[in-house]
Design an enzyme around this catalytic site. Structure first.
Site, short mmCIF file in Angstrom:
data_model
loop_
_atom_site.label_atom_id
_atom_site.label_comp_id
_atom_site.label_asym_id
_atom_site.label_seq_id
_atom_site.Cartn_x
_atom_site.Cartn_y
_atom_site.Cartn_z
N GLU A 116 -43.13 -13.30 -3.90
CA GLU A 116 -42.50 -13.45 -2.59
C GLU A 116 -41.90 -14.82 -2.39
OE1 GLU A 116 -46.19 -12.09 -0.21
OE2 GLU A 116 -44.70 -10.52 0.08
N GLU A 117 -41.44 -15.44 -3.47
CA GLU A 117 -40.92 -16.80 -3.37
C GLU A 117 -39.47 -16.91 -3.80
OE1 GLU A 117 -43.65 -18.76 -5.98
OE2 GLU A 117 -45.16 -19.07 -4.41
N TRP A 166 -40.16 -13.57 6.54
CA TRP A 166 -40.81 -13.26 5.26
C TRP A 166 -39.77 -13.23 4.16
CZ3 TRP A 166 -45.65 -14.12 5.33
CH2 TRP A 166 -46.45 -13.79 4.22
N ASP A 173 -39.08 -11.79 -5.47
CA ASP A 173 -39.95 -11.40 -6.58
C ASP A 173 -41.34 -11.02 -6.09
OD1 ASP A 173 -40.87 -13.95 -5.87
OD2 ASP A 173 -41.40 -14.44 -7.93
N GLU A 230 -58.75 -14.22 -4.71
CA GLU A 230 -57.43 -14.22 -5.33
C GLU A 230 -57.37 -15.18 -6.51
OE1 GLU A 230 -53.99 -16.38 -3.43
OE2 GLU A 230 -53.23 -14.33 -3.22
#
Ligand SMILES: *[C@@H]1O[C@H](CO)[C@@H](O)[C@H](O)[C@H]1NC(C)=O
Ligand SMILES: *[C@@H]1O[C@H](CO)[C@@H](O)[C@H](O)[C@H]1NC(C)=O
Ligand SMILES: *[C@@H]1O[C@H](CO)[C@@H](O)[C@H](O)[C@H]1NC(C)=O
Length: 612
Positions: free
Chosen positions: A212-213, A153, A209, A435
């Protein structure tokens, strides 16, 4: 163009006519009442949507432990069946604010559960590390049963501890103000202390961030960290403690925060090379999260009405005008569907509900601040923003007694409403918020029932009603040091072990949303129902049985679920039945199942059964 010309013409007339300046930018008058109605209808749906994803008894939270909030019940494409520290903290900040505003004691019980669950999660060793040196606190997500997620992750994510501290402090303040100071001191503070010390120790290191990238420094993270340490220090004082590491690091974080400003807009990710423009809803989410109703339009803390944040709002929203089909033909000053960042390729890059709602909420918060200040100062930085929504805007300061102020604020309100109207347009009639919505067709996309989407609706509606939450002290924490230094203060960490909540006075729920969960392996054409002794369950008549849903069914968890509102204290017997494709009914084996709906302050309950 024609409408804009009318708007210009009317701008010199009375305040009433000035109101119509909103028309060219976005929302006509008759649409505003329609929007009011939609918001009123959507609000309870959004709150139920949040609570459905909260373990253990939420309607869509089967498998989540007590106080664990799922990001979404979606288990595949994408799999969001986890709990994220960031999402949970942001959503629970919303619930804490709702509890403080409404006194809804069902929410209070949920908040207590959440806090107890966080005390445990802080101690779970995980791939980011453990509690011993604080490193484990920045693990982004955990399993629904409160164990570590050990897969690959983007970790660590350093915003989580800061956001959680802010949420717990908001509730801690309520405890202090309402005679529960020992709960604030003995339950809440030890958890908050770990998170504050984490921030003070690690803020000056890179991490991933909020999307999550990107591994680097994220504006959202830095802004949240500054807020947490400022209010953390004050909260420490109010429980008879101190936070010297908060005091030493907060000014340095504020100093670093200024680095994200490039003179035109906030560049959301620095200390990295993304190859992007840096225009990212990251800044917008930071602005609503660090909004301080008493801070005015302060640039140093990037308040929603600050020239810097209005300029960033324009840069971001303009960046989506040409990349989404749903925005085609929108001109300057018209609201648009807003995504995360224009270069986004996740699910091919689409607008999100929560970022479009953020664009509205920033402006509602800005409007609140402007009204507090009693004037609007248009600078060269913010002029393009104002001109887009009010073409005759010019630099200067406009006090509330003059008609230009009225015209500008009306245009701002209409423009903000325009973003909500876009969300309204692309929300299905059920009110469910996924989303994303498709950039061409507007159809809901990606994770269903995203908890954060629902919470973003609630915070937008709260801001639109001018129901602000407490100041975090931004107004006296905006002194930027003249020299920024690389800095860190090593913390000490210990498990928060006390979760013995007192019995708070509460309102007994008259009815309970009762969730049925049954694991029953089925094949195509078969459907599972629940039938029972009470009329709500069809009085044993299978033709009146309640049909369950299979949209969360997987091979490993063959879940059929549904919910029924039942009177508190009701005792009932029930069974599950399976209806075959040809309509024939297969009953579970004997005996009947028996349950008594709890009579308590909780408005939700559930059972987890296995077909027999
Ligand atoms: C938690 O859930 C995971 C994944 O479903 C499972 O492998 C694990 O055994 C569970 N742990 C506990 C303690 O329940
Ligand atoms: C650490 O702080 C210094 C001073 O503000 C700054 O120049 C540097 O970029 C920061 N690095 C990170 C990773 O935060
Ligand atoms: C993130 O970046 C830092 C420095 O830029 C590097 O040391 C670290 O290994 C990176 N982390 C990951 C997980 O790539």
């Amino acid at each position: 163009m024609l409408l804009r010309a009318i708007g210009l013409h009317l701008s010199s007339l009375s305040a009433f006519f000035a109101l119509t300046n909103g028309i060219p930018s976005s929302l006509p008058f008759d649409k505003r009442a329609e929007l009011d109605t939609w918001i009123a209808n959507e609000s309870p749906i959004a709150l139920s949507g949040v609570l459905a994803n909260l373990g253990p008894s939420g309607v869509k939270s089967y498998g989540a432990s007590t106080g664990i909030l799922l990001a979404s019940p979606s288990k595949s494409n994408p799999d969001y069946f986890f709990t994220w520290t960031r999402d949970s903290a942001l959503v629970f900040k919303t619930l804490v604010d709702q509890f403080i505003n409404t006194g809804d004691t069902n929410l209070q019980l949920a908040i207590n559960d959440y806090i107890s669950a966080q005390a445990k999660l802080q101690t779970i060793s995980n791939p980011s590390g453990s509690l011993s040196n604080g490193a484990g606190l920045a693990e982004p997500k955990y399993m629904p049963n409160s164990t570590a997620f050990t897969g690959d992750w983007g970790r660590p994510q350093r915003d989580g501890p800061a956001l959680r501290a802010t949420t717990l402090i908001a509730y801690g303040r309520w405890l202090l103000n309402n005679g529960y100071s020992s709960s604030a001191t003995d339950i809440v503070w030890p958890i908050v202390k770990n998170d504050l010390e984490y921030v003070a120790q690690y803020w000056n290191q890179t991490g991933f961030d909020l999307w999550e990238e990107v591994n680097g420094s994220s504006f959202f993270t830095t802004a949240a960290q500054h807020r947490a340490l400022v209010e953390g220090s004050a909260f420490a004082g109010s429980v008879g403690k101190s936070c010297s590491t908060c005091d030493s690091q907060a000014p340095q974080i504020l100093c670093f925060l200024q680095r994200y400003w490039n003179g035109q807009y906030v560049v959301s990710n620095i200390n990295t090379n993304t190859g992007r423009t840096g225009k990212d809803a990251n800044f917008c989410l930071a602005s609503i999260h660090t909004f301080d109703p008493d801070a005015g339009c302060d640039d140093a803390t990037f308040q929603p009405c600050s020239p810097r944040m209005l300029a960033s709002h324009k840069a971001l929203t303009d960046s989506f005008r040409s990349v989404y089909g749903v925005n085609s033909g929108t001109g300057q000053g018209s609201a648009v569907a807003v995504g995360r960042y224009p270069e986004d390729v996740y699910f091919n890059g689409n607008p999100w509900y929560l970022t479009t709602l953020c664009a509205a909420e920033q402006l509602y918060s800005a409007l609140y601040q402007i009204n507090q200040v009693g004037s609007i100062s248009i600078t060269s930085t913010s002029l393009p923003f104002w001109q887009a929504i009010y073409p005759s805007a010019a630099t200067g300061t406009f006090v509330s007694s003059i008609s230009t102020f009225t015209s500008l604020t009306s245009a701002l309100k209409s423009y903000a409403d325009g973003f909500v109207a876009i969300v309204q347009k692309y929300t299905p009639s059920s009110g469910a918020l996924a989303e994303q919505f498709d950039k061409s067709s507007g159809a809901p996309l990606s994770a269903v029932d995203l908890t954060w989407s629902y919470a973003s609706f609630l915070t937008m509606a709260t801001a639109r009603n001018n129901a602000v939450s407490a100041s975090w002290g931004a107004g006296s924490a905006n002194n930027v040091p003249s020299i920024c230094s690389t800095s860190s203060a090593t913390g000490t960490y210990s498990a928060a072990t006390n979760t013995n909540w007192p019995v708070f006075p509460c309102t007994t729920a008259a009815s309970v949303l009762f969730a049925f969960n049954i694991l029953a392996t089925t094949s195509v054409g078969q459907n599972v129902f629940v039938v029972g002794s009470i009329s709500e369950l069809g009085s044993w008549d299978p033709s009146k049985a309640v049909q369950l849903r299979a949209d969360l069914y997987t091979q490993s968890t063959p879940l059929w679920y549904g919910s029924v509102k039942l009177g508190a204290g009701t005792r009932f017997e029930y069974k599950y039945v399976r209806k075959e494709a040809d309509g024939s009914v297969v009953w579970e084996s004997d005996p009947n199942r028996v349950y008594t709906v709890p009579s308590s302050c909780r408005a939700g309950a559930s059972v987890g059964d296995v077909w027999r």
